[in-house]
Design a protein around this motif. Structure first.
Motif, mmCIF file in Angstrom:
data_model
loop_
_atom_site.group_PDB
_atom_site.id
_atom_site.type_symbol
_atom_site.label_atom_id
_atom_site.label_comp_id
_atom_site.label_asym_id
_atom_site.label_seq_id
_atom_site.Cartn_x
_atom_site.Cartn_y
_atom_site.Cartn_z
ATOM 1 N N GLY A 63 19.268 -3.850 31.915
ATOM 2 C CA GLY A 63 19.387 -4.324 30.549
ATOM 3 C C GLY A 63 18.029 -4.411 29.902
ATOM 4 N N ALA A 64 18.009 -4.276 28.596
ATOM 5 C CA ALA A 64 16.766 -4.387 27.838
ATOM 6 C C ALA A 64 17.025 -5.299 26.644
ATOM 7 C CB ALA A 64 16.303 -3.019 27.359
ATOM 8 N N VAL A 65 16.005 -6.001 26.220
ATOM 9 C CA VAL A 65 16.122 -6.903 25.080
ATOM 10 C C VAL A 65 15.387 -6.288 23.902
ATOM 11 C CG1 VAL A 65 15.578 -9.190 24.176
ATOM 12 C CG2 VAL A 65 16.274 -8.933 26.551
ATOM 13 N N LEU A 66 16.103 -6.126 22.811
ATOM 14 C CA LEU A 66 15.493 -5.700 21.551
ATOM 15 C C LEU A 66 15.301 -6.958 20.719
ATOM 16 C CD1 LEU A 66 17.723 -2.608 20.744
ATOM 17 C CD2 LEU A 66 15.529 -2.645 21.931
ATOM 18 N N HIS A 67 14.077 -7.226 20.292
ATOM 19 C CA HIS A 67 13.782 -8.448 19.549
ATOM 20 C C HIS A 67 12.992 -8.084 18.304
ATOM 21 C CE1 HIS A 67 13.131 -12.734 19.012
ATOM 22 N NE2 HIS A 67 11.876 -12.454 18.709
ATOM 23 N N TYR A 68 13.530 -8.449 17.150
ATOM 24 C CA TYR A 68 12.878 -8.156 15.876
ATOM 25 C C TYR A 68 12.876 -9.406 15.014
ATOM 26 C CZ TYR A 68 13.960 -3.372 17.288
ATOM 27 O OH TYR A 68 14.076 -2.198 17.984
ATOM 28 N N CYS A 69 11.822 -9.565 14.228
ATOM 29 C CA CYS A 69 11.731 -10.675 13.272
ATOM 30 C C CYS A 69 11.277 -10.143 11.919
ATOM 31 C CB CYS A 69 10.722 -11.727 13.755
ATOM 32 S SG CYS A 69 11.300 -12.714 15.137
ATOM 33 N N GLY A 70 11.619 -10.892 10.874
ATOM 34 C CA GLY A 70 11.153 -10.569 9.529
ATOM 35 C C GLY A 70 11.687 -9.261 9.003
ATOM 36 N N PRO A 71 10.800 -8.458 8.378
ATOM 37 C CA PRO A 71 11.225 -7.187 7.783
ATOM 38 C C PRO A 71 11.804 -6.205 8.805
ATOM 39 C CG PRO A 71 9.026 -7.775 7.032
ATOM 40 C CD PRO A 71 9.401 -8.756 8.089
ATOM 41 N N GLN A 72 11.280 -6.233 10.035
ATOM 42 C CA GLN A 72 11.839 -5.355 11.068
ATOM 43 C C GLN A 72 13.277 -5.739 11.376
ATOM 44 O OE1 GLN A 72 9.020 -5.887 14.251
ATOM 45 N NE2 GLN A 72 8.089 -3.884 13.858
ATOM 46 N N ALA A 73 13.568 -7.029 11.418
ATOM 47 C CA ALA A 73 14.933 -7.485 11.673
ATOM 48 C C ALA A 73 15.853 -7.095 10.527
ATOM 49 C CB ALA A 73 14.957 -8.998 11.885
ATOM 50 N N GLN A 74 15.362 -7.202 9.308
ATOM 51 C CA GLN A 74 16.178 -6.829 8.149
ATOM 52 C C GLN A 74 16.532 -5.347 8.185
ATOM 53 O OE1 GLN A 74 13.806 -8.104 4.856
ATOM 54 N NE2 GLN A 74 14.626 -10.196 4.906
ATOM 55 N N SER A 75 15.562 -4.483 8.458
ATOM 56 C CA SER A 75 15.854 -3.051 8.495
ATOM 57 C C SER A 75 16.741 -2.705 9.689
ATOM 58 C CB SER A 75 14.564 -2.231 8.508
ATOM 59 O OG SER A 75 13.830 -2.489 9.680
ATOM 60 N N PHE A 76 16.543 -3.391 10.827
ATOM 61 C CA PHE A 76 17.391 -3.167 11.997
ATOM 62 C C PHE A 76 18.836 -3.531 11.678
ATOM 63 C CE2 PHE A 76 19.286 -4.920 15.923
ATOM 64 C CZ PHE A 76 19.282 -3.782 16.704
ATOM 65 N N CYS A 77 19.046 -4.665 11.020
ATOM 66 C CA CYS A 77 20.407 -5.097 10.693
ATOM 67 C C CYS A 77 21.048 -4.194 9.639
ATOM 68 C CB CYS A 77 20.394 -6.556 10.241
ATOM 69 S SG CYS A 77 20.096 -7.701 11.608
ATOM 70 N N GLN A 78 20.263 -3.756 8.662
ATOM 71 C CA GLN A 78 20.798 -2.836 7.661
ATOM 72 C C GLN A 78 21.251 -1.537 8.324
ATOM 73 O OE1 GLN A 78 17.714 -2.442 4.753
ATOM 74 N NE2 GLN A 78 18.175 -4.418 3.788
#
Length: 108
Positions: A63-78
């Protein structure tokens, strides 16, 4: 020579006993502190919240963990809302928990 073959023949002095006692106390306190820290420390990759997204995905090593915060999280979720692949389906609930998903802000 007899003292070397009979372990009970060697006496430990009071000073050596104190040193062993202090060393034992230090080891116990050290391991106790590490256990307390491990039990109470905040895991930054544990959950998705406050604009940060953590997604655990299958990987060749388990397993691997992808962790994003801020603008990176927003683009990942979009991107996860636009796609229908396995990663996107795993990411959507985590985006909702982070406040970046469909339920939190409406469709994008």
């Amino acid at each position: 020579m007899y003292a070397k073959t009979n372990p009970g023949a060697v006496r430990i002095s009071a000073r050596q006993k104190r040193i062993f006692a202090v060393a034992a106390v230090v080891v116990v306190v050290l391991f106790g502190g590490l256990a307390a820290w491990g039990a109470t420390a905040h895991d930054t990759y544990g959950t998705s919240a406050h604009g940060c997204v953590s997604v655990t995905v299958p990987n060749s090593t388990g397993g691997a963990v992808l962790h994003y915060c801020g603008p990176q999280a927003q683009s990942f979720c979009q991107a996860s809302l636009r796609s229908r692949d396995q990663l996107s389906l795993l990411a959507r609930p985590q985006c909702v928990l982070a406040g970046l998903g469909v339920s939190a802000t409406g469709p994008r």
